[in-house]
Design a protein around this motif. Sequence first.
Motif, PDB file in Angstrom:
ATOM      1  N   SER A  17       0.883   8.021   6.475  1.00  0.00           N
ATOM      2  CA  SER A  17       1.222   9.005   5.453  1.00  0.00           C
ATOM      3  C   SER A  17       1.328   8.362   4.072  1.00  0.00           C
ATOM      4  CB  SER A  17       2.562   9.678   5.796  1.00  0.00           C
ATOM      5  OG  SER A  17       2.501  10.332   7.049  1.00  0.00           O
ATOM      6  N   LEU A  18       1.121   9.183   3.040  1.00  0.00           N
ATOM      7  CA  LEU A  18       1.242   8.717   1.665  1.00  0.00           C
ATOM      8  C   LEU A  18       2.699   8.798   1.220  1.00  0.00           C
ATOM      9  CD1 LEU A  18      -0.250   7.745  -0.878  1.00  0.00           C
ATOM     10  CD2 LEU A  18      -0.454  10.161  -1.546  1.00  0.00           C
ATOM     11  N   TRP A  19       3.241   7.653   0.829  1.00  0.00           N
ATOM     12  CA  TRP A  19       4.609   7.563   0.353  1.00  0.00           C
ATOM     13  C   TRP A  19       4.643   7.626  -1.179  1.00  0.00           C
ATOM     14  CZ3 TRP A  19       9.030   5.298   3.379  1.00  0.00           C
ATOM     15  CH2 TRP A  19       8.786   5.292   4.748  1.00  0.00           C
ATOM     16  N   ALA A  43       0.845  -1.192   0.000  1.00  0.00           N
ATOM     17  CA  ALA A  43       0.000   0.000   0.000  1.00  0.00           C
ATOM     18  C   ALA A  43       0.881   1.243   0.000  1.00  0.00           C
ATOM     19  CB  ALA A  43      -0.908   0.003   1.218  1.00  0.00           C
ATOM     20  N   LEU A  44       0.550   2.221  -0.848  1.00  0.00           N
ATOM     21  CA  LEU A  44       1.316   3.458  -0.857  1.00  0.00           C
ATOM     22  C   LEU A  44       1.064   4.268   0.415  1.00  0.00           C
ATOM     23  CD1 LEU A  44       1.062   4.529  -4.600  1.00  0.00           C
ATOM     24  CD2 LEU A  44       3.022   3.555  -3.397  1.00  0.00           C
ATOM     25  N   GLU A  45      -0.128   4.179   0.984  1.00  0.00           N
ATOM     26  CA  GLU A  45      -0.357   4.767   2.302  1.00  0.00           C
ATOM     27  C   GLU A  45       0.407   3.938   3.326  1.00  0.00           C
ATOM     28  OE1 GLU A  45      -4.469   6.683   3.184  1.00  0.00           O
ATOM     29  OE2 GLU A  45      -4.858   4.914   1.949  1.00  0.00           O
ATOM     30  N   GLY A  46       1.426   4.536   3.918  1.00  0.00           N
ATOM     31  CA  GLY A  46       2.206   3.843   4.928  1.00  0.00           C
ATOM     32  C   GLY A  46       3.349   3.011   4.392  1.00  0.00           C
ATOM     33  N   ALA A  47       3.542   2.960   3.056  1.00  0.00           N
ATOM     34  CA  ALA A  47       4.530   2.033   2.473  1.00  0.00           C
ATOM     35  C   ALA A  47       4.371   0.662   3.125  1.00  0.00           C
ATOM     36  CB  ALA A  47       5.951   2.562   2.638  1.00  0.00           C
ATOM     37  N   GLU A  93       8.473  20.312  13.711  1.00  0.00           N
ATOM     38  CA  GLU A  93       9.715  20.548  14.456  1.00  0.00           C
ATOM     39  C   GLU A  93      10.829  19.592  14.051  1.00  0.00           C
ATOM     40  OE1 GLU A  93       7.735  17.146  16.417  1.00  0.00           O
ATOM     41  OE2 GLU A  93       7.093  18.999  15.446  1.00  0.00           O
ATOM     42  N   ALA A  94      10.531  18.597  13.218  1.00  0.00           N
ATOM     43  CA  ALA A  94      11.506  17.568  12.858  1.00  0.00           C
ATOM     44  C   ALA A  94      11.959  17.729  11.408  1.00  0.00           C
ATOM     45  CB  ALA A  94      10.914  16.184  13.071  1.00  0.00           C
ATOM     46  N   SER A  95      13.074  17.102  11.088  1.00  0.00           N
ATOM     47  CA  SER A  95      13.579  17.128   9.715  1.00  0.00           C
ATOM     48  C   SER A  95      14.337  15.833   9.438  1.00  0.00           C
ATOM     49  CB  SER A  95      14.496  18.343   9.500  1.00  0.00           C
ATOM     50  OG  SER A  95      14.921  18.414   8.149  1.00  0.00           O
ATOM     51  N   TRP A  96      13.744  14.989   8.599  1.00  0.00           N
ATOM     52  CA  TRP A  96      14.313  13.686   8.276  1.00  0.00           C
ATOM     53  C   TRP A  96      14.245  13.426   6.777  1.00  0.00           C
ATOM     54  CZ3 TRP A  96      16.456  10.729  12.079  1.00  0.00           C
ATOM     55  CH2 TRP A  96      16.031  10.920  13.399  1.00  0.00           C
ATOM     56  N   ALA A  97      15.138  12.574   6.303  1.00  0.00           N
ATOM     57  CA  ALA A  97      14.990  11.919   5.005  1.00  0.00           C
ATOM     58  C   ALA A  97      14.748  10.447   5.312  1.00  0.00           C
ATOM     59  CB  ALA A  97      16.238  12.096   4.149  1.00  0.00           C
ATOM     60  N   LEU A  98      13.647   9.889   4.794  1.00  0.00           N
ATOM     61  CA  LEU A  98      13.234   8.536   5.151  1.00  0.00           C
ATOM     62  C   LEU A  98      12.922   7.741   3.894  1.00  0.00           C
ATOM     63  CD1 LEU A  98      12.431   6.495   7.396  1.00  0.00           C
ATOM     64  CD2 LEU A  98      10.100   7.396   7.205  1.00  0.00           C
ATOM     65  N   SER A  99      13.503   6.538   3.814  1.00  0.00           N
ATOM     66  CA  SER A  99      13.235   5.673   2.666  1.00  0.00           C
ATOM     67  C   SER A  99      13.093   4.227   3.125  1.00  0.00           C
ATOM     68  CB  SER A  99      14.351   5.775   1.625  1.00  0.00           C
ATOM     69  OG  SER A  99      15.575   5.261   2.131  1.00  0.00           O
ATOM     70  N   LEU A 100      12.320   3.477   2.372  1.00  0.00           N
ATOM     71  CA  LEU A 100      12.144   2.046   2.584  1.00  0.00           C
ATOM     72  C   LEU A 100      12.530   1.330   1.305  1.00  0.00           C
ATOM     73  CD1 LEU A 100      11.000  -0.385   4.288  1.00  0.00           C
ATOM     74  CD2 LEU A 100       8.844   0.005   3.060  1.00  0.00           C
ATOM     75  N   GLU A 101      13.424   0.349   1.422  1.00  0.00           N
ATOM     76  CA  GLU A 101      13.776  -0.490   0.285  1.00  0.00           C
ATOM     77  C   GLU A 101      13.307  -1.908   0.572  1.00  0.00           C
ATOM     78  OE1 GLU A 101      17.683  -0.155  -1.364  1.00  0.00           O
ATOM     79  OE2 GLU A 101      17.851   1.973  -0.836  1.00  0.00           O
ATOM     80  N   LEU A 102      12.653  -2.516  -0.412  1.00  0.00           N
ATOM     81  CA  LEU A 102      12.144  -3.878  -0.318  1.00  0.00           C
ATOM     82  C   LEU A 102      12.800  -4.722  -1.396  1.00  0.00           C
ATOM     83  CD1 LEU A 102       8.340  -3.072   0.015  1.00  0.00           C
ATOM     84  CD2 LEU A 102       9.881  -3.713   1.872  1.00  0.00           C
ATOM     85  N   ARG A 103      13.272  -5.892  -0.997  1.00  0.00           N
ATOM     86  CA  ARG A 103      13.714  -6.897  -1.965  1.00  0.00           C
ATOM     87  C   ARG A 103      12.820  -8.114  -1.771  1.00  0.00           C
ATOM     88  NH1 ARG A 103      19.684  -8.609  -4.067  1.00  0.00           N
ATOM     89  NH2 ARG A 103      18.980 -10.244  -5.483  1.00  0.00           N
ATOM     90  N   GLY A 141       0.264  -7.437   7.940  1.00  0.00           N
ATOM     91  CA  GLY A 141       1.370  -7.078   7.068  1.00  0.00           C
ATOM     92  C   GLY A 141       2.542  -6.538   7.862  1.00  0.00           C
ATOM     93  N   VAL A 142       3.118  -5.428   7.378  1.00  0.00           N
ATOM     94  CA  VAL A 142       4.252  -4.800   8.076  1.00  0.00           C
ATOM     95  C   VAL A 142       4.006  -3.299   8.204  1.00  0.00           C
ATOM     96  CG1 VAL A 142       6.753  -4.535   8.239  1.00  0.00           C
ATOM     97  CG2 VAL A 142       5.795  -6.532   7.050  1.00  0.00           C
ATOM     98  N   PRO A 143       3.282  -2.860   9.244  1.00  0.00           N
ATOM     99  CA  PRO A 143       3.203  -1.425   9.514  1.00  0.00           C
ATOM    100  C   PRO A 143       4.591  -0.873   9.877  1.00  0.00           C
ATOM    101  CG  PRO A 143       1.549  -2.663  10.762  1.00  0.00           C
ATOM    102  CD  PRO A 143       2.504  -3.663  10.186  1.00  0.00           C
ATOM    103  N   LEU A 144       4.838   0.356   9.477  1.00  0.00           N
ATOM    104  CA  LEU A 144       6.096   1.026   9.806  1.00  0.00           C
ATOM    105  C   LEU A 144       5.867   1.953  10.997  1.00  0.00           C
ATOM    106  CD1 LEU A 144       7.376   1.995   6.231  1.00  0.00           C
ATOM    107  CD2 LEU A 144       7.842  -0.082   7.552  1.00  0.00           C
TER     108      LEU A 144
END
Length: 286
Positions: free
Chosen positions: A93-95, A35-39, A124-134, A70-73
């Motif tokens: 969130s939409l990824w 799902a794109l919502e929540g990756a 108040e936060a600042s992140w770069a966040l990515s999920l990689e799936l194989r 599934g796998v919630p983040l």
Amino acid sequence: MTSVPALPEGISLIHNTAGKAFVQVEHPSVTARIALEGAHLVSCIPSGQADLLWMSPSDPQAPGGVLRGGVPLCWPWFGNTRTGPAHGIARRSLWQLTGAERDEQSVRLKLELPAATQKAALPEASWALSLELRLGASLQMTLTSRNTGQGPQLLSQALHSYLPVAEITKVRVTGLDGATYLDQLTSSHQVQQGDLTIEREVDRIYLQHSQPIQLSDGQRTLEICRSGSASVVLWNPWQDKARKLDNFPADGYRTMLCIEAANAAADARTLQPGEEHTLSCSIRQI
């Protein structure tokens, strides 16, 4: 989605009957859906095997709601350790799908949480966040957080994997013997003695632990391996709590167990500006 100019064969963007958007994977070695919502990875079925993940059959998988299974983040906090939604903002969130590749053995996907989405939810936060799936004969998940702010930022998180079992009372979990855990039901620290069997509600954070874990139910064995993680969460709501959960069948506790690669409790991390942390988990049938 628009950042991916073309998707390889067997990878498509679809909507279910409720209108929720997914990445669908059809490959000779694996079928999967994210799902794109929540990756949110909801299914991963290696060829010739049963699904590596459990998904609630009573979840309508509708747009705008968090999914049960599934796998919630859980990110950038685990549980209710900060003010805001339980388990943070990532699963709500939409990824964006920013990369998709395939070879003869597997499919590789990359999803990112847009900075603007994060800023709207956590100004108040600042992140770069990515999920990689194989995705292939096994499932590999890699969640990478980089502090893009001007000061230190606290990070706690989990890959909240729901794993299927034939019958919870026949489950045996190995690889935890001798590990200290925080029992969140009693707020006490205990030491695991031997293999773990499940006969009641379980909500534990095992600490200073990084070894592989095996989940056996008498029909198959799954192996869970982690990196960037010195804590692992085990959770089953059991009968009474199962009745109170949204989109969860009353007997759902009998066919699932969560084993979650985490940075939780004392394993939370403080990242300095520019510092990056990667939390990884692999799941495979052995």
